[in-house]
Write a protein that holds these residues in place. Structure first.
Motif, PDB file in Angstrom:
ATOM      1  N   PHE A 181     -29.022  -0.399  69.319  1.00 39.32           N
ATOM      2  CA  PHE A 181     -30.355  -0.907  69.671  1.00 39.32           C
ATOM      3  C   PHE A 181     -30.275  -1.875  70.836  1.00 39.32           C
ATOM      4  CE2 PHE A 181     -33.091  -4.660  69.228  1.00 39.32           C
ATOM      5  CZ  PHE A 181     -34.336  -4.085  69.498  1.00 39.32           C
ATOM      6  N   VAL A 182     -29.308  -2.792  70.789  1.00 41.22           N
ATOM      7  CA  VAL A 182     -29.165  -3.776  71.863  1.00 41.22           C
ATOM      8  C   VAL A 182     -28.758  -3.100  73.164  1.00 41.22           C
ATOM      9  CG1 VAL A 182     -27.883  -5.813  72.609  1.00 41.22           C
ATOM     10  CG2 VAL A 182     -28.659  -5.634  70.253  1.00 41.22           C
ATOM     11  N   ARG A 183     -27.864  -2.103  73.089  1.00 39.53           N
ATOM     12  CA  ARG A 183     -27.441  -1.402  74.303  1.00 39.53           C
ATOM     13  C   ARG A 183     -28.621  -0.745  75.018  1.00 39.53           C
ATOM     14  NH1 ARG A 183     -21.883   1.613  72.179  1.00 39.53           N
ATOM     15  NH2 ARG A 183     -20.527  -0.253  72.257  1.00 39.53           N
ATOM     16  N   ILE A 184     -29.548  -0.201  74.237  1.00 39.96           N
ATOM     17  CA  ILE A 184     -30.733   0.432  74.846  1.00 39.96           C
ATOM     18  C   ILE A 184     -31.747  -0.625  75.262  1.00 39.96           C
ATOM     19  CG2 ILE A 184     -32.656   2.006  74.404  1.00 39.96           C
ATOM     20  CD1 ILE A 184     -30.804   3.490  72.439  1.00 39.96           C
ATOM     21  N   ALA A 185     -31.931  -1.631  74.404  1.00 39.37           N
ATOM     22  CA  ALA A 185     -32.938  -2.656  74.679  1.00 39.37           C
ATOM     23  C   ALA A 185     -32.601  -3.485  75.909  1.00 39.37           C
ATOM     24  CB  ALA A 185     -33.087  -3.577  73.466  1.00 39.37           C
ATOM     25  N   VAL A 186     -31.321  -3.623  76.246  1.00 36.03           N
ATOM     26  CA  VAL A 186     -30.924  -4.380  77.435  1.00 36.03           C
ATOM     27  C   VAL A 186     -31.600  -3.816  78.685  1.00 36.03           C
ATOM     28  CG1 VAL A 186     -28.963  -4.712  78.998  1.00 36.03           C
ATOM     29  CG2 VAL A 186     -28.758  -5.339  76.616  1.00 36.03           C
ATOM     30  N   PHE A 187     -31.804  -2.493  78.738  1.00 35.58           N
ATOM     31  CA  PHE A 187     -32.413  -1.860  79.898  1.00 35.58           C
ATOM     32  C   PHE A 187     -33.922  -1.664  79.728  1.00 35.58           C
ATOM     33  CE2 PHE A 187     -27.999  -0.414  79.677  1.00 35.58           C
ATOM     34  CZ  PHE A 187     -27.535  -0.747  80.941  1.00 35.58           C
ATOM     35  N   TYR A 203     -32.379 -12.354  77.623  1.00 31.89           N
ATOM     36  CA  TYR A 203     -31.558 -13.341  76.913  1.00 31.89           C
ATOM     37  C   TYR A 203     -31.716 -13.184  75.401  1.00 31.89           C
ATOM     38  CZ  TYR A 203     -29.174 -17.714  75.951  1.00 31.89           C
ATOM     39  OH  TYR A 203     -28.273 -18.640  75.495  1.00 31.89           O
ATOM     40  N   ALA A 204     -32.960 -12.975  74.948  1.00 28.65           N
ATOM     41  CA  ALA A 204     -33.199 -12.828  73.508  1.00 28.65           C
ATOM     42  C   ALA A 204     -32.491 -11.593  72.962  1.00 28.65           C
ATOM     43  CB  ALA A 204     -34.699 -12.746  73.245  1.00 28.65           C
ATOM     44  N   VAL A 205     -32.531 -10.494  73.717  1.00 31.51           N
ATOM     45  CA  VAL A 205     -31.858  -9.272  73.269  1.00 31.51           C
ATOM     46  C   VAL A 205     -30.353  -9.495  73.169  1.00 31.51           C
ATOM     47  CG1 VAL A 205     -31.281  -6.911  73.941  1.00 31.51           C
ATOM     48  CG2 VAL A 205     -33.647  -7.700  74.076  1.00 31.51           C
ATOM     49  N   LEU A 206     -29.769 -10.120  74.180  1.00 32.26           N
ATOM     50  CA  LEU A 206     -28.324 -10.350  74.171  1.00 32.26           C
ATOM     51  C   LEU A 206     -27.936 -11.382  73.117  1.00 32.26           C
ATOM     52  CD1 LEU A 206     -27.613 -10.310  78.001  1.00 32.26           C
ATOM     53  CD2 LEU A 206     -27.043  -8.567  76.318  1.00 32.26           C
ATOM     54  N   LEU A 207     -28.842 -12.294  72.788  1.00 34.12           N
ATOM     55  CA  LEU A 207     -28.561 -13.237  71.706  1.00 34.12           C
ATOM     56  C   LEU A 207     -28.461 -12.498  70.372  1.00 34.12           C
ATOM     57  CD1 LEU A 207     -28.133 -16.297  71.502  1.00 34.12           C
ATOM     58  CD2 LEU A 207     -30.530 -16.518  70.873  1.00 34.12           C
ATOM     59  N   ILE A 208     -29.309 -11.485  70.186  1.00 36.73           N
ATOM     60  CA  ILE A 208     -29.197 -10.636  68.992  1.00 36.73           C
ATOM     61  C   ILE A 208     -27.878  -9.885  69.008  1.00 36.73           C
ATOM     62  CG2 ILE A 208     -30.203  -8.663  67.784  1.00 36.73           C
ATOM     63  CD1 ILE A 208     -32.928  -9.550  68.828  1.00 36.73           C
ATOM     64  N   GLY A 209     -27.495  -9.387  70.185  1.00 37.46           N
ATOM     65  CA  GLY A 209     -26.208  -8.695  70.282  1.00 37.46           C
ATOM     66  C   GLY A 209     -25.038  -9.602  70.003  1.00 37.46           C
ATOM     67  N   GLY A 210     -25.108 -10.855  70.445  1.00 35.17           N
ATOM     68  CA  GLY A 210     -24.026 -11.793  70.174  1.00 35.17           C
ATOM     69  C   GLY A 210     -23.888 -12.147  68.714  1.00 35.17           C
ATOM     70  N   GLY A 211     -24.962 -12.009  67.957  1.00 41.80           N
ATOM     71  CA  GLY A 211     -24.902 -12.284  66.513  1.00 41.80           C
ATOM     72  C   GLY A 211     -25.149 -11.039  65.690  1.00 41.80           C
ATOM     73  N   ASN A 212     -24.695  -9.887  66.185  1.00 43.03           N
ATOM     74  CA  ASN A 212     -24.995  -8.631  65.486  1.00 43.03           C
ATOM     75  C   ASN A 212     -24.439  -8.600  64.068  1.00 43.03           C
ATOM     76  OD1 ASN A 212     -22.317  -8.492  66.219  1.00 43.03           O
ATOM     77  ND2 ASN A 212     -22.502  -6.575  67.365  1.00 43.03           N
ATOM     78  N   GLU A 219     -21.591 -13.798  74.977  1.00 39.79           N
ATOM     79  CA  GLU A 219     -20.982 -13.056  73.878  1.00 39.79           C
ATOM     80  C   GLU A 219     -21.741 -11.774  73.590  1.00 39.79           C
ATOM     81  OE1 GLU A 219     -19.256 -13.807  69.385  1.00 39.79           O
ATOM     82  OE2 GLU A 219     -19.442 -15.402  70.847  1.00 39.79           O
ATOM     83  N   GLY A 220     -23.074 -11.813  73.725  1.00 40.98           N
ATOM     84  CA  GLY A 220     -23.852 -10.598  73.529  1.00 40.98           C
ATOM     85  C   GLY A 220     -23.510  -9.534  74.557  1.00 40.98           C
ATOM     86  N   LEU A 221     -23.286  -9.944  75.814  1.00 42.74           N
ATOM     87  CA  LEU A 221     -22.889  -8.984  76.842  1.00 42.74           C
ATOM     88  C   LEU A 221     -21.604  -8.265  76.469  1.00 42.74           C
ATOM     89  CD1 LEU A 221     -23.654 -10.952  80.129  1.00 42.74           C
ATOM     90  CD2 LEU A 221     -24.585  -8.714  79.533  1.00 42.74           C
ATOM     91  N   ILE A 222     -20.633  -9.009  75.956  1.00 43.52           N
ATOM     92  CA  ILE A 222     -19.328  -8.421  75.645  1.00 43.52           C
ATOM     93  C   ILE A 222     -19.382  -7.588  74.366  1.00 43.52           C
ATOM     94  CG2 ILE A 222     -16.958  -9.006  74.960  1.00 43.52           C
ATOM     95  CD1 ILE A 222     -17.000 -11.241  76.970  1.00 43.52           C
TER      96      ILE A 222
END
Length: 547
Positions: free
Chosen positions: A423-429, A397-406, A321-324
Motif C-alpha cells: 500500500f505504501v509503495r503505491i501510495a508514495v506515487f 511524509y504521512a505515507v512514509l511515516l506509515i511505512g516507517g512504522g509498518n 526509515e519509511g523510504l528504506i
C-alpha cells in the motif's frame, strides 16, 4: 555657590540629591555604547498580532528549555563505552553488563533527585522544538513569507530544522539502550550503502568495526557543544533578521507593504512574550511529569545481536526509515563489490527532497521574476499551486511515516505487514498527486466563494417572497474591512516568452531555461490557477441595484 544651587533646585522643583549608582552606570554605558538612542528607536517597534505567529515563539522557548535541561543532564551523564556491571536501585537489571553511558542514564533516572523529570522534559522539548519548526516553516511556506527580503531567513530556518533533526538523532543515541542502539545500527547500515567510501566512513565514525567503543564519546561533544552552538548562532541571526526586516502581516485594513499594524515591543509585546514563555515551559514540565517517554530501563542495554520489538525512531526521522522500509531490496554485484540500491536510493532521496524545500524560495523567485519586497502575506487559497505542493509534501511524509512504522501498524490494526508495505509503495506515487489536485480544486472553490461574497454579500438567513411568488434569501453587504481583506491580493500576469520573431522578421534566441521558466510560470501562476477578483465596476453595478 551653595545658596545658588539650593535656590535653583527649589525653583525647578527638583531635589539636589546626587544621581544613584544605577543612573551613573546607565549614563556611563550610554556614553560609550549609545544604548539610549538604540533603545529609543527600537523599543516602540510594532509587531502584528496573529495566533500563527506564536509558532516561532514556541520553537524559541522550547530551544531555551532544551539548553537549560541539557546543562543539568550533562552534569551527571558519562559518555563512555566502557563496560561495567550494574549494581543500582533498579533490581531487574542488577548484574547485567552494560556501558557506563547506559549506567549513568539509569542513575539519572533513579538516583539523581529530579533526574527522570529533567530527562523527560528534555526529550519532550526536543520533540516540540522540531515539531514547532516544521509547522512554523509550513506557515511561512503557505503564506509566502519566504519572499524577498526573507530568503536568507528561510535558509536559516531550514538549516535549523536540519540541525535539529541531526541533534535529535545524536542525543537519542547517547543512552546506549537497545532502542537507541538499533537506531545507530540503522544509520550505520545507511552509511555502508554509500558506494566506494561507505565502509571507510563507517570505520571512521565508529573507530573500527560496529559498534566499537568510540561512537558515544564522539557523539557527546557534537550533541552538547558543536550543534547547539551553531544553532544558537543561527537562532540569533534569525531573530536579528526578523527584527530588521519587520514582521510580515496578513492582509487587512491599514496594512500595506510599508505600514505595520500591531503592538509595540515594549511593554505590550514583551509582557505577552514573557508570559507565553512560562506557559510553554509549564506545559513541557507537565508533559514531562505525567507522560512517560523513552523508558530506557524497559529496553535494557544495547546488544548487537538483539533488536527492540516495534523499534521506532522519533517522528521526524520516520520519513527516512519509511523510504528504506518500502524500497524493494535491489542490489547490484559487480567486480567484487555490492551496491545496495534498496538502501542507497532512499538514503539519497531523503536529503534531496529536503534540499528542494530549502531552495524553493529561490526557485519561485526565478519563475516569477519578482524583485519587489513583500511584507503582506498571501492567503493560501490565492496561490493554489504552491499550497498544493505543500499539501502534497505533507501527504508524502504521512505515507512514509506509515511505512516507517509498518510493523507497529500491522500489529495494532491486525493487518498484513506485506499488504501495508505494498500500500505504501503505491501510495508514495498516488497520494501526493491526489492531494495536489484536490488542494488546488479546493483553493479555486474558496476563491469563487470569496468573489461571490464580495459581489453579493454574506447570507443573512432571512427569506423573503417577491411579488411574483419567488422566494429569495437576503444578502447583507460586507464591511469595508472585510472587502479590503478579500480583494487586497495581487493578480499580476505571469512570465511569458512573448513573440519569437520581432517586427523585422528576425528570430530572437530562446534558451531552454527560458522555455522551462515560461511553462512553470504558466502552470503555477497562469490564468487557470486563479479566479479573477471582482472589479470596482462589477461591485458598483451589483451593489447599486434595487435587488
Amino acid at each position: 555657590m551653595d545658596g545658588a544651587r539650593s535656590v535653583n533646585g527649589r525653583a525647578g522643583g527638583r531635589s539636589s540629591k546626587p544621581p544613584g549608582s544605577g543612573e551613573k552606570l546607565a549614563d556611563w554605558a550610554d556614553g560609550r555604547l549609545g544604548l539610549y538612542g538604540l533603545a529609543k528607536a527600537n523599543m516602540r517597534k510594532l509587531f502584528p498580532d496573529h495566533p500563527s505567529f506564536m509558532l516561532g515563539e514556541i520553537c524559541l522557548y522550547s530551544f531555551i528549555v532544551i539548553i537549560l535541561t541539557g546543562i543539568y543532564l550533562t552534569l551527571f551523564f558519562e559518555p563512555s563505552g566502557v563496560e561495567v556491571v550494574y549494581h543500582g536501585s533498579y533490581e531487574p537489571l542488577n548484574g547485567v553488563v552494560m556501558t557506563r553511558a547506559f549506567e549513568s542514564t539509569l542513575d539519572i533516572s533513579f538516583e539523581v533527585r529530579g533526574g527522570l523529570l529533567i530527562r523527560q522534559i528534555h526529550h519532550w522539548a526536543a520533540l516540540v522544538f522540531v515539531t514547532g519548526m516544521l509547522v512554523h516553516m509550513m506557515r511561512v511556506f503557505f503564506t509566502g513569507a519566504f519572499r524577498k527580503p526573507r530568503e536568507v531567513n528561510w535558509v536559516f530556518g531550514w538549516t535549523l530544522l536540519m540541525l535539529g533533526i541531526i541533534t535529535g538523532l545524536t542525543g537519542y543515541s547517547l543512552p546506549d539502550d537497545l532502542l537507541s542502539g538499533t537506531g545507530i545500527r540503522f544509520a550505520q547500515g545507511a552509511i555502508l550503502s554509500v558506494p566506494i567510501v561507505g565502509t571507510y566512513l563507517s570505520f571512521f565514525l565508529f573507530g573500527g568495526e560496529f559498534p566499537g567503543h568510540d561512537i558515544i564519546s564522539r557523539l557527546f561533544p557534537i550533541h552538547v557543544l558543536l550543534l547547539p552552538g551553531i544553532m544558537l548562532g543561527l537562532v540569533t541571526a534569525h531573530l536579528i533578521l526578523v527584527f530588521y526586516h519587520k514582521h510580515t502581516q496578513f492582509p487587512g485594513p491599514g496594512r500595506d507593504e510599508k505600514t505595520v499594524v500591531g503592538m509595540p515591543l515594549v511593554p505590550v509585546y514583551t509582557a505577552k512574550a514573557g508570559g507565553f514563555f512560562f506557559l510553554v515551559f509549564g506545559m513541557l514540565a507537565f508533559m514531562g511529569g505525567i507522560a512517560q517517554i523513552n523508558p530506557v530501563w524497559a529496553f535494557g542495554p544495547y546488544r548487537p545481536d538483539l533488536v527492540t520489538t516495534g523499534a521506532q525512531p522519533d517522528w521526524y526521522l520516520g520519513f527516512s526509515e519509511g523510504l528504506i522500509r518500502v524500497m524493494p531490496g535491489w542490489e547490484i554485484n559487480a567486480w567484487g563489490h555490492t551496491l545496495q540500491l534498496g538502501v542507497f536510493i532512499p538514503f539519497s532521496l531523503f536529503p534531496l527532497i529536503l534540499a528542494a524545500i530549502g531552495a524553493y524560495p529561490f526557485i519561485e523567485a526565478w519563475i516569477t521574476g519578482d524583485k519587489r519586497e513583500h511584507h503582506i502575506l498571501d492567503r493560501p487559497r490565492n496561490v493554489p499551486v504552491r499550497t498544493g505542493l505543500g499539501v502534497a509534501w505533507l501527504s508524502l511524509y504521512a505515507v512514509l511515516l506509515i511505512g516507517g512504522g509498518n510493523d507497529v501498524v500491522a500489529t495494532h490494526l491486525h493487518l498484513s505487514i506485506n499488504a501495508i508495505t505494498w500500500f505504501v509503495r503505491i501510495a508514495v506515487f498516488v497520494v501526493p498527486v491526489l492531494a495536489f489536485v484536490v488542494t488546488v480544486r479546493v483553493c479555486l472553490g474558496l476563491q469563487r466563494r470569496d468573489r461571490d461574497k464580495v459581489l453579493h454579500g454574506r447570507e443573512s438567513g432571512i427569506i423573503r417572497r417577491l411579488p411574483h411568488g419567488e422566494y429569495v434569501e437576503v444578502h447583507e453587504p460586507l464591511a469595508q474591512a472585510q472587502l479590503h481583506t478579500l480583494t487586497q491580493h495581487e493578480q499580476n500576469g505571469h512570465y511569458e516568452l512573448g513573440p519569437l520573431v520581432d517586427a523585422n522578421g528576425v528570430r530572437r534566441p530562446v534558451t531552454a531555461s527560458m522555455r522551462v521558466r515560461a511553462r512553470l510560470a504558466r502552470a503555477m501562476f497562469g490564468p487557470e490557477t486563479r479566479i479573477p477578483k471582482p472589479t470596482v465596476e462589477e461591485y458598483r453595478q451589483i451593489s447599486s441595484g434595487d435587488h
